[in-house]
Design a protein around this motif. Structure first.
Motif, PDB file in Angstrom:
ATOM      1  N   THR A 179       0.843  -1.199   0.000  1.00 60.30           N
ATOM      2  CA  THR A 179       0.000   0.000   0.000  1.00 60.30           C
ATOM      3  C   THR A 179       0.879   1.249   0.000  1.00 60.30           C
ATOM      4  N   LYS A 180       1.907   1.196   0.830  1.00 63.97           N
ATOM      5  CA  LYS A 180       2.842   2.335   0.930  1.00 63.97           C
ATOM      6  C   LYS A 180       3.451   2.617  -0.445  1.00 63.97           C
ATOM      7  N   LEU A 181       3.959   1.567  -1.081  1.00 66.72           N
ATOM      8  CA  LEU A 181       4.609   1.739  -2.390  1.00 66.72           C
ATOM      9  C   LEU A 181       3.604   2.253  -3.433  1.00 66.72           C
ATOM     10  N   ALA A 182       2.437   1.635  -3.468  1.00 64.63           N
ATOM     11  CA  ALA A 182       1.437   1.995  -4.483  1.00 64.63           C
ATOM     12  C   ALA A 182       0.926   3.416  -4.259  1.00 64.63           C
ATOM     13  N   TYR A 183       0.647   3.737  -3.016  1.00 62.81           N
ATOM     14  CA  TYR A 183       0.059   5.045  -2.721  1.00 62.81           C
ATOM     15  C   TYR A 183       1.063   6.170  -2.969  1.00 62.81           C
ATOM     16  N   GLU A 184       2.286   5.927  -2.548  1.00 59.25           N
ATOM     17  CA  GLU A 184       3.301   6.969  -2.752  1.00 59.25           C
ATOM     18  C   GLU A 184       3.578   7.186  -4.239  1.00 59.25           C
ATOM     19  N   SER A 185       3.536   6.112  -5.011  1.00 59.77           N
ATOM     20  CA  SER A 185       3.720   6.248  -6.460  1.00 59.77           C
ATOM     21  C   SER A 185       2.571   7.069  -7.043  1.00 59.77           C
ATOM     22  N   LEU A 186       1.375   6.791  -6.561  1.00 62.99           N
ATOM     23  CA  LEU A 186       0.176   7.487  -7.051  1.00 62.99           C
ATOM     24  C   LEU A 186       0.269   8.986  -6.736  1.00 62.99           C
ATOM     25  N   VAL A 187       0.651   9.279  -5.504  1.00 64.12           N
ATOM     26  CA  VAL A 187       0.741  10.684  -5.080  1.00 64.12           C
ATOM     27  C   VAL A 187       1.829  11.403  -5.866  1.00 64.12           C
ATOM     28  N   SER A 188       2.985  10.744  -6.048  1.00 66.31           N
ATOM     29  CA  SER A 188       4.073  11.418  -6.768  1.00 66.31           C
ATOM     30  C   SER A 188       3.706  11.596  -8.246  1.00 66.31           C
ATOM     31  N   PHE A 189       2.898  10.680  -8.775  1.00 65.66           N
ATOM     32  CA  PHE A 189       2.440  10.818 -10.162  1.00 65.66           C
ATOM     33  C   PHE A 189       1.579  12.065 -10.306  1.00 65.66           C
ATOM     34  N   PHE A 190       0.662  12.252  -9.369  1.00 66.61           N
ATOM     35  CA  PHE A 190      -0.211  13.424  -9.444  1.00 66.61           C
ATOM     36  C   PHE A 190       0.543  14.714  -9.122  1.00 66.61           C
ATOM     37  N   ALA A 191       1.525  14.590  -8.250  1.00 68.87           N
ATOM     38  CA  ALA A 191       2.287  15.774  -7.850  1.00 68.87           C
ATOM     39  C   ALA A 191       3.086  16.332  -9.021  1.00 68.87           C
ATOM     40  N   GLY A 192       3.268  15.551 -10.085  1.00 72.36           N
ATOM     41  CA  GLY A 192       4.032  15.985 -11.263  1.00 72.36           C
ATOM     42  C   GLY A 192       3.414  17.212 -11.912  1.00 72.36           C
ATOM     43  N   ASP A 193       2.085  17.288 -11.925  1.00 69.39           N
ATOM     44  CA  ASP A 193       1.436  18.456 -12.516  1.00 69.39           C
ATOM     45  C   ASP A 193       0.521  19.051 -11.452  1.00 69.39           C
ATOM     46  N   LEU A 194       1.037  20.095 -10.800  1.00 72.74           N
ATOM     47  CA  LEU A 194       0.340  20.620  -9.630  1.00 72.74           C
ATOM     48  C   LEU A 194      -0.854  21.503  -9.962  1.00 72.74           C
ATOM     49  N   THR A 195      -0.830  22.107 -11.171  1.00 69.67           N
ATOM     50  CA  THR A 195      -1.812  23.145 -11.459  1.00 69.67           C
ATOM     51  C   THR A 195      -3.258  22.707 -11.174  1.00 69.67           C
ATOM     52  N   ILE A 196      -3.662  21.650 -11.870  1.00 73.76           N
ATOM     53  CA  ILE A 196      -5.054  21.229 -11.750  1.00 73.76           C
ATOM     54  C   ILE A 196      -5.371  20.676 -10.364  1.00 73.76           C
ATOM     55  N   TRP A 197      -4.384  19.960  -9.788  1.00 67.05           N
ATOM     56  CA  TRP A 197      -4.617  19.342  -8.480  1.00 67.05           C
ATOM     57  C   TRP A 197      -4.671  20.383  -7.377  1.00 67.05           C
TER      58      TRP A 197
END
Lengths: 235, 299
Positions: free
Chosen positions: B237-255
């Motif tokens: 869960t840690k690995l999957a969730y952190e990957s997910l968060v870092s993926f979204f963090a790549g483009d901050l504008t919309i998020w």
């Protein structure tokens, strides 16, 4: 002490109207006795053993073993009753993954004995059945006679008031049968009551003593006979 | 019971996991995957709630009132406040609006100077405590006498609310299905274990083992598999969730707009998540085992 009073056992599922496995059986075995129970197939020997281990309750009558009224015993008290009875089976019922030592130690753990007691008791009983040198061996590496000796050691290890042996010589070399009964006689001399079920008439005639003969669910004979062993000693 | 025999039973339970390794592995896999999905679903659901809460904080229904005297403004404000879902009500006067507008459009100051009348309306900025009432609020505010118009970001709110509802229904159904599957697998694993150990159990019964003595190792076996599954699920869960968060963090504008910059950081809840996973695993393992023992282990 073992006592059966007016015991009937009726199996309902034995065909039309069911089967009377035991009918008006009255037996009393005092502490320290050695008794052979004999009889043909279907005579009621297995039913009798099941009554004595409380796998079965009688349809009528009462069964007392080691001070427990097995007709009325509560389920939670059953384990404590069974700790007073050592069982020996025809098929040995040893645990193949465990060594000889572990098989005997196992039953002592079951009845919550301390490690110290187990370390003392197991070598003692293995020595008694002359298997001290096979303590680390697995049962599958032993002969039938040796396996039965382990089973006897296991039954005796819990220091029971009564040992019930169900055809203990049935799966071993006939020549070793005598040795096995000798072993049970030795245990009996320590004060333990022994009930041995067998269909080997030669053995019974050789050792003699108290014989209970079951026939068609009833006690056909219950008396003492003189054994050939005694006659040999007499001569 | 003596400590030595208690530890013997614990050991027997753990040894039994290996002895019954195929079914143990099946139980491990299914509990682990289930807990992984449950953990990820809970984290994503919590993040969506954060987004919704963030949107709720920002949700402002603008109630415009034109040409109203103070008495009218007071009556409109009172009418707004009567609604139970209304959180905060801030009055934004037409004068303030006018000044703010001029400040924002400084380069067109000549145009503003040319106007003889203030064209801006008086406004009530209403924050709702429950975003799902957005539509109801708009209708209610429009019905108030003196209100000229109402501006409500209804579409965004309704998307978030329906997203949350849909996820809750799907997540709930999947959660129940996974729990049932876990229990069934552990149930069968215990049944196999009971079958493998039937000889041992028969001997235990014949020499006077108590129910506790016979059942406890199975219970430990189920709990042990559950705890290990929970720990591995936590790591994944840690690995999957952190990957997910870092993926979204790549483009901050919309998020950033959606409030996703405030999502849960796994490290902040790491130990709670580990405890949850292990406890849930232990519970699933123990529950499946208890059910199976009740059915297959008559002692």
């Amino acid at each position: 002490m073992v006592e059966l009073k007016n015991v009937d056992v009726h199996y309902k599922d034995g065909g039309k109207g069911g089967v009377d496995a035991l009918h008006n059986v009255n037996i009393r075995i005092n502490d320290g006795e050695f008794v052979f129970v004999v009889g043909n197939s279907g005579a009621g020997k297995s039913t009798l053993l099941k009554l004595l281990t409380r796998e079965l309750t009688p349809t009528n009558g009462r069964v007392f073993v080691n001070g427990y009224n097995l007709s009325k015993i509560k389920k939670r008290k059953l384990p404590y009753f069974r700790r007073s009875v050592g069982m020996i089976f025809q098929d040995f019922r040893l645990i193949p993954d465990m060594t000889v030592y572990e098989n005997v130690a196992f039953v002592l753990r079951v009845i919550d004995k301390s490690n110290k007691y187990i370390r003392q008791r197991v070598p003692y009983v293995l020595n008694l059945v002359r298997l001290a040198d096979k303590a680390k061996v697995k049962p599958t590496q032993l002969s039938g006679g040796e396996q039965q000796r382990v089973a006897i050691a296991r039954a005796f290890a819990i220091d029971p008031g009564l040992i019930i042996a169900d055809e203990p010589t049935g799966n071993i070399d006939p020549a070793l049968s005598y040795e096995m009964v000798e072993l049970l006689k030795d245990i009996n001399k320590c004060g333990t009551t022994v009930i041995m079920v067998t269909h080997e008439h030669d053995l019974v005639q050789y050792f003699g003593g108290r014989i209970i003969n079951l026939s068609s669910g009833s006690v056909a004979f219950d008396d003492y006979i003189e054994g050939e062993e005694d006659e040999d000693e007499g001569e | 019971m003596r400590g030595s025999n208690f530890s013997y039973l614990m050991k027997q339970g753990v040894v039994s996991v290996w002895r019954n390794r195929m079914m143990s592995f099946a139980s491990f896999c299914i509990i682990m995957v289930s807990l992984l999905l449950i953990s990820l679903s809970l984290l994503v659901a919590a993040d969506i709630n954060i987004v919704i809460e963030s949107a709720e904080e920002k949700n402002e229904v603008l109630v415009y009132v034109s040409d109203a005297d103070q008495a009218r403004l007071d009556s409109v404000e009172s009418a707004i406040k009567t609604q139970s879902y209304v959180g905060e009500v801030v009055f934004y006067s037409k004068e303030e609006a006018w000044e703010d507008q001029k400040a924002k459009m400084e380069e067109y100051s000549e145009l503003f100077d040319a106007l003889t009348e203030n064209p801006m309306p008086d406004t009530f900025r209403v924050t709702l405590s429950d975003i799902s009432k957005m539509d109801e609020a708009r209708a209610a505010f429009e019905a108030i006498e003196g209100v000229e118009s109402v501006s409500a970001p209804y579409d965004f709110a309704s998307v978030l609310v329906s997203l949350r509802t849909t996820l809750a229904i799907i997540g709930g159904a999947v959660l129940i299905a996974l729990i049932v599957v876990c229990i069934v697998i552990v149930y069968n694993s215990t049944r196999t274990s009971v079958f493998v150990r039937r000889k041992e159990i028969g001997i235990m019964k014949s020499v006077g083992a108590t129910n506790f003595f016979i059942k406890f190792p199975f219970f430990i076996e189920g709990m042990f598999i559950g705890i290990i599954s929970g720990a591995v699920a936590w790591l994944l869960t840690k690995l999957a969730y952190e990957s997910l968060v870092s993926f979204f963090a790549g483009d901050l504008t919309i998020w950033e707009v959606l409030g996703l910059v405030n999502v849960i950081q796994f490290n902040d809840i790491m130990w709670i998540a580990l405890g949850f996973n292990c406890l849930a695993g232990a519970f699933l393992g123990a529950f499946g085992t208890i059910l199976s023992m009740g059915k297959h282990l008559k002692v």
